[in-house]
Enzyme design. Structure first.
Site, PDB file in Angstrom:
ATOM      1  N   CYS A  56       0.826  -1.213   0.000  1.00  0.00           N
ATOM      2  CA  CYS A  56       0.000   0.000   0.000  1.00  0.00           C
ATOM      3  C   CYS A  56       0.860   1.263   0.000  1.00  0.00           C
ATOM      4  O   CYS A  56       1.768   1.393   0.826  1.00  0.00           O
ATOM      5  CB  CYS A  56      -0.915  -0.002   1.217  1.00  0.00           C
ATOM      6  SG  CYS A  56      -1.975   1.463   1.337  1.00  0.00           S
ATOM      7  N   CYS A  65      -3.019   0.119   9.016  1.00  0.00           N
ATOM      8  CA  CYS A  65      -2.236  -1.125   9.043  1.00  0.00           C
ATOM      9  C   CYS A  65      -0.894  -0.839   9.711  1.00  0.00           C
ATOM     10  O   CYS A  65      -0.306   0.220   9.510  1.00  0.00           O
ATOM     11  CB  CYS A  65      -1.980  -1.650   7.630  1.00  0.00           C
ATOM     12  SG  CYS A  65      -3.460  -2.168   6.743  1.00  0.00           S
ATOM     13  N   CYS A 358     -11.870 -12.232  20.650  1.00  0.00           N
ATOM     14  CA  CYS A 358     -11.019 -11.241  19.990  1.00  0.00           C
ATOM     15  C   CYS A 358      -9.908 -10.768  20.921  1.00  0.00           C
ATOM     16  O   CYS A 358      -9.260  -9.769  20.654  1.00  0.00           O
ATOM     17  CB  CYS A 358     -11.859 -10.055  19.503  1.00  0.00           C
ATOM     18  SG  CYS A 358     -12.737  -9.194  20.823  1.00  0.00           S
TER      19      CYS A 358
END
Length: 412
Positions: A56, A65, A358
């Site tokens: 990216c 990210c 999570c």
């Protein structure tokens, strides 16, 4: 110069000190100025063999990210190791299924930020550890349908934003189009009420604060044979691919159970597909989410009996005598885990427990409670829906010793 010893839970490299060094990998030799225990712009003197070129163009500036510089193999092993260490801290170990990684450009749910400038507007993600917004023109994480909304979001930011505040756009991809819930904007005055309907057809639903401006098409999600319209901004698994992987794990963990309790059930992500083969009781603390599940249930066919209950499982967990009628429990709590509820499951000795989590730390804590009550931790599978981030999700199977947990074909 410093050598990076390991990655922390937020994905930063950690050198002796400790010194935190973003965008580095274990084994790398780095150089830079240490300020408040961090090196923000480290020079990589000796790179790791696991270092790759980030795909990216926004990677170094965008905070979306933090691990695109690491190989897929390294990330899968690292995320699995995060879970192993959390289990080891509780004196536990388990067999691990292969890590499931969602493909690039598959995120169907994300929150973008928008702010007005002197002459225009910017929409994107926040920079790392900053309130600055990085405009995004391409994203290797978001589904293209979400990316296609950015021009409209910029227009809405000009209409309803201010230079002193940041708008948050909670976007969810649905069959009918994009569901957009906006917070942080100007009050919904008459001018905005007249202007926003121009986006009918570009969004399936647009919500401003607590008020739905319009619904041009119901933003439904398919959960098994049911179609559910979640409340604006409601929790949904981040990718369809990841949801399918978690559901497959849950189905295996609940096995041949005929009566299942789904705790922290949300809008029915797991409850509705499980009801194809078993009776299900779905419990969730958010009344709007349960109402959405109920509406979807009324129009679905081919399901076993499914009952629902709105209940705060942190304050009022299902007690052991209430759980005694079930032969399997699925528990999918938020990051805090479900300490009180897990104790009741342990007391009830429900034969099969499927856990979705999570947070590896609270998962390990709650799994310890069950193993101390006689359960066996059969297997764990990491499901990576948040590609290139340090976020770790997992599913796990626990059973009482007299219940045989059969492995998938070709797996142990």
């Amino acid at each position: 110069m410093l050598e990076i010893e390991r990655l922390g839970h937020h994905g930063d490299g950690i050198a002796p000190g400790p010194v935190y060094v973003p965008l580095t990998l274990p084994g790398e030799i780095v150089n830079g100025t240490v300020l408040n225990g961090r090196i923000e712009d480290a020079r990589i003197v000796t790179p790791s063999a696991e270092r790759v070129r980030a795909p990216c163009p926004h990677f170094r500036s965008c905070g979306g990210c933090s691990l695109q510089h690491a190989s897929d193999r390294f990330l899968a092993e690292w995320k699995e190791d995060v879970v192993r260490k959390a289990l080891a801290a509780q004196g536990l170990e388990a067999g691990f299924r292969p890590v499931h990684v969602s493909p690039a450009r598959s995120r169907r749910r994300a929150t973008l930020a928008g702010t007005r400038t002197k002459k225009a507007a910017m929409v994107g993600f926040h920079a790392r550890k900053s309130d600055t917004i990085v405009p995004i023109r391409d994203c290797f994480v978001l589904h293209p349908d979400l990316m296609a909304m950015i021009p409209a979001l910029e227009e809405i930011t000009r209409l309803g934003g201010s230079r002193s505040a940041t708008l948050a756009f909670a976007l969810t991809r649905s069959e009918a189009g994009i569901d957009c819930a906006v917070t942080g904007g100007k009050p919904l005055d008459e001018t905005l009420r007249m202007a926003l309907p121009r986006y009918i057809g570009r969004f399936a639903r647009l919500t401003w604060g607590e008020e739905t401006v319009f619904t041009s098409a119901l933003p439904v999600q398919e959960f098994g044979p049911a179609k559910v319209t979640p409340p604006p901004g409601a929790f949904l698994q981040a990718t369809g691919d990841g949801e399918a992987a978690l559901l497959a794990a849950v189905r295996e963990a609940t096995g041949s159970a005929t009566h299942i309790a789904d705790l922290f059930a949300g809008c029915g992500t797991f409850a509705l597909p499980l009801a194809v083969a078993a009776r299900v009781h779905a419990v969730e603390g958010d009344g709007e989410m349960i109402a959405a599940l109920d509406r979807g249930l009324r129009l679905a066919t081919g399901l076993k009996p499914l009952t629902t209950e709105t209940r705060d499982l942190f304050r009022r967990p299902l007690l052991a005598d209430e759980l005694a009628r079930f032969d399997a429990v699925l528990i999918d709590p938020p990051r805090a885990g479900a300490e009180a509820q897990t104790r009741e499951i342990a007391k009830a000795q429900v034969p099969r427990v499927a856990m979705v989590s999570c947070n590896p730390v609270t998962f390990a804590r709650d799994a310890k409670t069950l193993t101390e009550a006689g359960y066996r931790l059969n297997w764990v599978q990491v499901v990576d829906q948040f590609r290139w981030s340090p976020h770790v999700e997992l599913a796990a199977s626990l059973t009482l010793p007299h219940i045989e947990a059969k492995p998938k074909k070709g797996q142990g």
